[in-house]
Design a protein around this motif. Sequence first.
Motif, PDB file in Angstrom:
ATOM      1  N   SER A   7       0.803  -1.219   0.000  1.00  0.00           N
ATOM      2  CA  SER A   7       0.000   0.000   0.000  1.00  0.00           C
ATOM      3  C   SER A   7       0.841   1.276   0.000  1.00  0.00           C
ATOM      4  O   SER A   7       1.949   1.303   0.519  1.00  0.00           O
ATOM      5  N   GLY A   9      -0.475   3.943   1.520  1.00  0.00           N
ATOM      6  CA  GLY A   9      -0.867   4.595   2.772  1.00  0.00           C
ATOM      7  C   GLY A   9      -1.539   3.623   3.703  1.00  0.00           C
ATOM      8  O   GLY A   9      -1.473   2.411   3.525  1.00  0.00           O
ATOM      9  N   GLN A  10      -2.221   4.172   4.703  1.00  0.00           N
ATOM     10  CA  GLN A  10      -2.863   3.358   5.720  1.00  0.00           C
ATOM     11  C   GLN A  10      -4.376   3.329   5.519  1.00  0.00           C
ATOM     12  O   GLN A  10      -4.960   4.294   5.058  1.00  0.00           O
ATOM     13  N   GLY A  11      -4.995   2.227   5.862  1.00  0.00           N
ATOM     14  CA  GLY A  11      -6.444   2.105   5.829  1.00  0.00           C
ATOM     15  C   GLY A  11      -6.976   1.575   4.510  1.00  0.00           C
ATOM     16  O   GLY A  11      -6.259   1.461   3.522  1.00  0.00           O
ATOM     17  N   ALA A  14      -6.759   3.757   1.185  1.00  0.00           N
ATOM     18  CA  ALA A  14      -5.450   4.040   0.592  1.00  0.00           C
ATOM     19  C   ALA A  14      -5.318   3.332  -0.749  1.00  0.00           C
ATOM     20  O   ALA A  14      -5.997   2.336  -1.026  1.00  0.00           O
ATOM     21  N   PHE A  25       3.711   0.934   3.124  1.00  0.00           N
ATOM     22  CA  PHE A  25       2.884   0.256   4.122  1.00  0.00           C
ATOM     23  C   PHE A  25       2.338  -1.062   3.581  1.00  0.00           C
ATOM     24  O   PHE A  25       2.293  -1.279   2.365  1.00  0.00           O
ATOM     25  N   VAL A  27      -1.355  -3.078   4.307  1.00  0.00           N
ATOM     26  CA  VAL A  27      -2.632  -3.089   5.011  1.00  0.00           C
ATOM     27  C   VAL A  27      -3.075  -4.537   5.060  1.00  0.00           C
ATOM     28  O   VAL A  27      -3.128  -5.219   4.030  1.00  0.00           O
ATOM     29  N   LYS A  40      -5.561  -3.754   9.779  1.00  0.00           N
ATOM     30  CA  LYS A  40      -4.368  -3.311  10.501  1.00  0.00           C
ATOM     31  C   LYS A  40      -3.410  -2.726   9.474  1.00  0.00           C
ATOM     32  O   LYS A  40      -3.137  -3.351   8.452  1.00  0.00           O
ATOM     33  N   SER A  41      -2.900  -1.527   9.719  1.00  0.00           N
ATOM     34  CA  SER A  41      -1.895  -0.923   8.848  1.00  0.00           C
ATOM     35  C   SER A  41      -0.537  -1.139   9.489  1.00  0.00           C
ATOM     36  O   SER A  41      -0.350  -0.914  10.681  1.00  0.00           O
ATOM     37  N   LEU A  42       0.409  -1.574   8.675  1.00  0.00           N
ATOM     38  CA  LEU A  42       1.737  -1.923   9.158  1.00  0.00           C
ATOM     39  C   LEU A  42       2.779  -1.194   8.324  1.00  0.00           C
ATOM     40  O   LEU A  42       2.786  -1.320   7.093  1.00  0.00           O
ATOM     41  N   GLN A  43       3.638  -0.410   8.977  1.00  0.00           N
ATOM     42  CA  GLN A  43       4.689   0.293   8.248  1.00  0.00           C
ATOM     43  C   GLN A  43       5.721  -0.726   7.791  1.00  0.00           C
ATOM     44  O   GLN A  43       6.126  -1.609   8.536  1.00  0.00           O
ATOM     45  N   ASN A  44       6.151  -0.599   6.537  1.00  0.00           N
ATOM     46  CA  ASN A  44       7.160  -1.497   5.971  1.00  0.00           C
ATOM     47  C   ASN A  44       8.537  -1.031   6.430  1.00  0.00           C
ATOM     48  O   ASN A  44       9.071  -0.062   5.908  1.00  0.00           O
TER      49      ASN A  44
END
Length: 154
Positions: A7, A9-11, A14, A25, A27, A40-44
Amino acid sequence: MKIAVSSQGQGLDAESSPIFGRCPFFVIAEVEGEEVKEIKSLQNTAVGQAGGAGISAAQLIGNEGVEAIVTGAMGPRAFGVMNELGIKVFVGNGGSIEKSVIEAASGKLQELSMPGPMGSGGKPTTGAGFGAGQGRGAGAGQGRGMGAGRRGMQ
């Protein structure tokens, strides 16, 4: 089914990312039928790595217990990790995360089943490039001087 999407972005709203290892990110959505139950959004954390970003990202996703990933492009080593972990890899069509998750859950996306990098459109590539380089360097060759020579012999 637990599905991750590369993704921008988050959500759920996105945009999906066309790349895997260096997307900002992931998702992750828990889907039942065509309904998203939980996200759940997870930063890479692999995005800034000098090398091996795809492998690190694949391990990050594997630690989340996902069953499938939707992405636009994935290299052969990251695909190998996904294959070892039993995670299905689907080729995304772009658009929102919600669209990608629903399409994957309902079987509307193509599953990648062979290792190898994917090109645009999710088609595996051959590795053949379009380079036009001439390969002409400015090096001054240093001979090995192994010849006996004929100097002074007539």
